[in-house]
Motif scaffolding. Structure first.
Motif, short mmCIF file in Angstrom:
data_model
loop_
_atom_site.label_atom_id
_atom_site.label_comp_id
_atom_site.label_asym_id
_atom_site.label_seq_id
_atom_site.Cartn_x
_atom_site.Cartn_y
_atom_site.Cartn_z
N ASP A 1 3.37 -1.49 -10.78
CA ASP A 1 3.36 -0.03 -10.70
C ASP A 1 3.18 0.39 -9.24
OD1 ASP A 1 3.32 2.64 -11.24
OD2 ASP A 1 1.49 2.63 -12.43
N ARG A 2 4.16 0.06 -8.44
CA ARG A 2 4.03 0.26 -6.99
C ARG A 2 3.92 1.74 -6.62
NH1 ARG A 2 8.29 -4.22 -4.52
NH2 ARG A 2 7.18 -6.05 -5.28
N ASP A 3 4.66 2.60 -7.32
CA ASP A 3 4.62 4.02 -6.98
C ASP A 3 3.20 4.57 -7.11
OD1 ASP A 3 7.30 3.95 -6.51
OD2 ASP A 3 7.89 4.90 -8.40
N ARG A 4 2.51 4.21 -8.19
CA ARG A 4 1.14 4.69 -8.38
C ARG A 4 0.22 4.14 -7.29
NH1 ARG A 4 -3.34 2.62 -10.31
NH2 ARG A 4 -2.28 0.74 -11.04
N ILE A 5 0.36 2.85 -6.99
CA ILE A 5 -0.47 2.23 -5.96
C ILE A 5 -0.27 2.92 -4.61
CG2 ILE A 5 -0.83 0.12 -4.62
CD1 ILE A 5 -2.07 -0.05 -7.34
N VAL A 6 1.00 3.16 -4.24
CA VAL A 6 1.30 3.80 -2.97
C VAL A 6 0.68 5.20 -2.92
CG1 VAL A 6 3.14 4.77 -1.55
CG2 VAL A 6 3.39 2.48 -2.51
N ASN A 7 0.88 5.99 -3.96
CA ASN A 7 0.37 7.36 -3.97
C ASN A 7 -1.16 7.40 -3.92
OD1 ASN A 7 2.88 8.59 -4.04
ND2 ASN A 7 2.99 8.56 -6.28
N GLU A 8 -1.81 6.52 -4.67
CA GLU A 8 -3.27 6.50 -4.67
C GLU A 8 -3.81 6.09 -3.31
OE1 GLU A 8 -4.62 3.98 -7.78
OE2 GLU A 8 -4.20 5.43 -9.39
N THR A 9 -3.17 5.10 -2.70
CA THR A 9 -3.65 4.63 -1.39
C THR A 9 -3.48 5.72 -0.33
OG1 THR A 9 -3.03 2.37 -1.98
CG2 THR A 9 -3.43 2.83 0.35
N LEU A 10 -2.34 6.36 -0.33
CA LEU A 10 -2.11 7.41 0.67
C LEU A 10 -3.07 8.58 0.48
CD1 LEU A 10 1.80 7.55 0.90
CD2 LEU A 10 0.19 6.26 2.32
N SER A 11 -3.35 8.93 -0.76
CA SER A 11 -4.22 10.08 -1.01
C SER A 11 -5.67 9.82 -0.65
CB SER A 11 -4.12 10.49 -2.48
OG SER A 11 -4.64 9.48 -3.33
N ASP B 1 -0.06 5.15 11.14
CA ASP B 1 -1.37 4.54 10.92
C ASP B 1 -1.12 3.12 10.41
OD1 ASP B 1 -3.86 3.69 9.96
OD2 ASP B 1 -4.50 5.77 9.63
N MET B 2 -1.15 2.17 11.33
CA MET B 2 -0.78 0.79 10.97
C MET B 2 -1.74 0.18 9.97
SD MET B 2 0.54 -0.70 14.65
CE MET B 2 0.77 -2.34 13.94
N THR B 3 -3.02 0.58 10.01
CA THR B 3 -3.99 0.05 9.06
C THR B 3 -3.65 0.47 7.64
OG1 THR B 3 -5.72 0.10 10.75
CG2 THR B 3 -6.43 -0.04 8.46
N VAL B 4 -3.28 1.74 7.50
CA VAL B 4 -2.90 2.23 6.17
C VAL B 4 -1.58 1.61 5.73
CG1 VAL B 4 -2.33 4.28 4.81
CG2 VAL B 4 -4.18 4.37 6.49
N ASP B 5 -0.62 1.48 6.66
CA ASP B 5 0.64 0.82 6.33
C ASP B 5 0.39 -0.57 5.74
OD1 ASP B 5 2.29 2.87 7.08
OD2 ASP B 5 2.85 2.02 9.02
N ALA B 6 -0.47 -1.34 6.43
CA ALA B 6 -0.76 -2.70 5.98
C ALA B 6 -1.45 -2.70 4.63
CB ALA B 6 -1.60 -3.42 7.02
N LEU B 7 -2.35 -1.73 4.42
CA LEU B 7 -3.09 -1.64 3.15
C LEU B 7 -2.14 -1.31 2.00
CD1 LEU B 7 -5.92 -1.83 1.97
CD2 LEU B 7 -6.18 0.64 2.38
N VAL B 8 -1.20 -0.41 2.24
CA VAL B 8 -0.21 -0.06 1.21
C VAL B 8 0.58 -1.30 0.81
CG1 VAL B 8 1.93 1.19 0.80
CG2 VAL B 8 0.01 2.37 1.84
N MET B 9 1.05 -2.05 1.79
CA MET B 9 1.85 -3.24 1.48
C MET B 9 1.03 -4.30 0.75
SD MET B 9 4.43 -3.67 4.75
CE MET B 9 3.17 -3.52 6.03
N GLU B 10 -0.23 -4.46 1.17
CA GLU B 10 -1.08 -5.46 0.54
C GLU B 10 -1.34 -5.12 -0.93
OE1 GLU B 10 -5.67 -7.14 0.87
OE2 GLU B 10 -4.77 -6.07 2.56
N ARG B 11 -1.66 -3.85 -1.20
CA ARG B 11 -1.97 -3.45 -2.58
C ARG B 11 -0.73 -3.42 -3.46
NH1 ARG B 11 -6.27 1.59 -1.56
NH2 ARG B 11 -8.00 0.29 -0.81
N ALA B 12 0.43 -3.08 -2.86
CA ALA B 12 1.65 -2.96 -3.66
C ALA B 12 2.29 -4.32 -3.95
CB ALA B 12 2.66 -2.07 -2.93
N ARG B 13 1.94 -5.31 -3.14
CA ARG B 13 2.56 -6.63 -3.31
C ARG B 13 2.16 -7.22 -4.67
NH1 ARG B 13 0.69 -8.90 1.01
NH2 ARG B 13 2.47 -8.35 2.32
N GLY B 14 3.13 -7.52 -5.47
CA GLY B 14 2.87 -8.12 -6.77
C GLY B 14 2.52 -7.13 -7.86
N SER B 15 2.44 -5.84 -7.54
CA SER B 15 2.10 -4.85 -8.55
C SER B 15 3.32 -4.44 -9.37
CB SER B 15 1.50 -3.60 -7.88
OG SER B 15 1.33 -2.57 -8.83
#
Length: 403
Positions: free
Chosen positions: A129-139, A113-127
């Motif tokens: 707490d990347r692990d939390r951001i990745v898990n929340e976005t995927l869920s 899912d390229m849209t979700v892939d891009a969203l994960v990278m956008e939200r995690a960039r500069g964070s």
């Protein structure tokens, strides 16, 4: 080879690629030689080359819109090709009949899912707490039935749902190795009496920028200048991906005769191996999986599933020259592109069709491939995977179906 009850024959072919649908359409396209022209999309994926699918009416083989909506392209492509093979073999759409058909599928991990892939990278960039951001976005962003990449056995599941093929089912993963293993397994089961009829094949969707990026990061892609597979020499070598769905019906000769089915060809052997990619070891393994030369070399058509990677091309060329001197060799990826899991299934489909027609394919690269001087009686389909696995299948002509 004399026919026996456990001879394995090909009675149905379903093939879809940039050249169209159906084995007859493909053989017609190959026959426009010498040097028939592939259908390539270069601008959308520049500097890479993709052999795209033609327009398809998915409803011809997947009637329900709901089924179509829940499938990604690779699943629709495989389900469509499987339906073509079942129709071509003359198998009625009767659940009692199709419930006895086994299935072996070569499949990848599916589409991301390229849209979700891009969203994960956008939200995690500069964070911080990347692990939390990745898990929340995927869920919250992924559909409940999926994770970032779809399950490989979804293709077999969809074929079962749409086409009512509900015998035993197994799925192999591992790119080119999956196609080799699928045919080795299906053929062995029929030859030994464990199965009477099997739907076997694979599908690959090439029109994916995420996949092309992955292959380019591994420095595998052909860039900037397209050339036939056999002419790809370093540094102008690499893979041009192609979307392909390829399925065939394998049956014991006895089972095919009982339902008055005509065969395209016999599948005599399907053999594979794998190991470290050292030149001498790879040459030895590839030579070992090839069948011995039988009859005049000019009556053996070699369909090479070569990737276009120069080092592997050199290995295959050397071994084939020693094993089948004088046999016409055709790198069919020149017209179809390279389709990984579906590459060997596509080669088998083309080989069976060519033997049925009694016509050798013309050179796809006149500078490297020699014209055939005789009608083919046997066909060898080869595979040397881009990273691992070597395999080969031997087919033999039969007196039966003619295209």
């Amino acid at each position: 080879m004399t026919e026996s009850a456990r001879d394995v024959v090909i009675t149905g072919i379903g093939l879809v690629s940039s050249l169209g649908e159906g084995v007859a359409a493909h053989l017609d396209a190959f026959a426009r030689g010498p040097a028939p022209q592939p259908k390539i999309e270069a601008e959308t994926y520049a500097p890479y080359f993709v052999h795209p699918l033609p327009p398809l009416d998915w409803s011809n083989q997947i009637p329900k819109k709901g089924d179509q909506r829940q499938m990604e392209t690779w699943q629709k492509l495989g389900t469509y090709a499987a339906g073509l093979a079942l129709d071509d073999a003359g198998i009625p759409a009767d659940e009692a009949v199709r419930g006895k058909i086994d299935m072996v599928v070569a499949a990848g991990g599916g589409e991301r899912d390229m849209t979700v892939d891009a969203l994960v990278m956008e939200r995690a960039r500069g964070s911080n707490d990347r692990d939390r951001i990745v898990n929340e976005t995927l869920s919250t962003e992924l559909r409940p039935t999926l994770f970032l990449t779809q399950l490989s056995n979804l293709l077999a599941g969809n074929i079962s749902i749409v086409h009512k093929v509900t015998g035993s089912s197994r799925t192999f993963m591992g790119e080119e190795a999956a196609g080799i293993s699928a045919f080795a397994s299906a053929r062995a089961r029929i030859a030994s009496g464990q199965s009477d009829i099997c739907l076997v094949g694979g599908a690959f969707s090439a029109e994916r920028k995420d996949l092309i990026l992955n292959f380019d990061l591994a420095e595998l892609m052909l860039k900037d200048e397209w050339r036939p597979v056999s002419s790809r020499v370093a540094p102008h070598d690499g893979i041009a991906v192609g979307s392909v769905g390829a399925f065939v019906i394998l049956e014991s000769a006895e089972h095919a005769a009982a339902r008055s089915a005509l065969a395209y060809a016999r599948l005599l052997t399907a053999t594979g191996d794998r190991g470290r990619r050292e030149t001498a070891a790879t040459e030895a393994r590839f030579e070992a999986v090839l069948p011995p030369q039988q009859g005049p070399a000019e009556e053996t058509l070699v369909l090479s599933g070569a990737t276009g990677i120069a080092d592997l091309l050199a290995i295959e060329h050397s071994v084939l020259q020693n094993t089948f001197p004088g046999a016409p060799v055709r790198a069919y990826g020149t017209l179809l592109g390279h389709s990984f899991e579906a590459q060997l299934p596509a080669g088998i489909a083309l080989a069976a069709g060519a033997l049925s027609r009694g016509e050798a394919l013309p050179p796809l690269d006149p500078g490297e491939e020699q014209p055939a001087s005789a009608r083919p009686r046997r066909a060898v389909v080869t595979a040397i995977g881009h990273l691992h696995a070597e395999g080969a299948c031997l087919l033999e002509a039969v007196d039966g179906r003619r295209l």
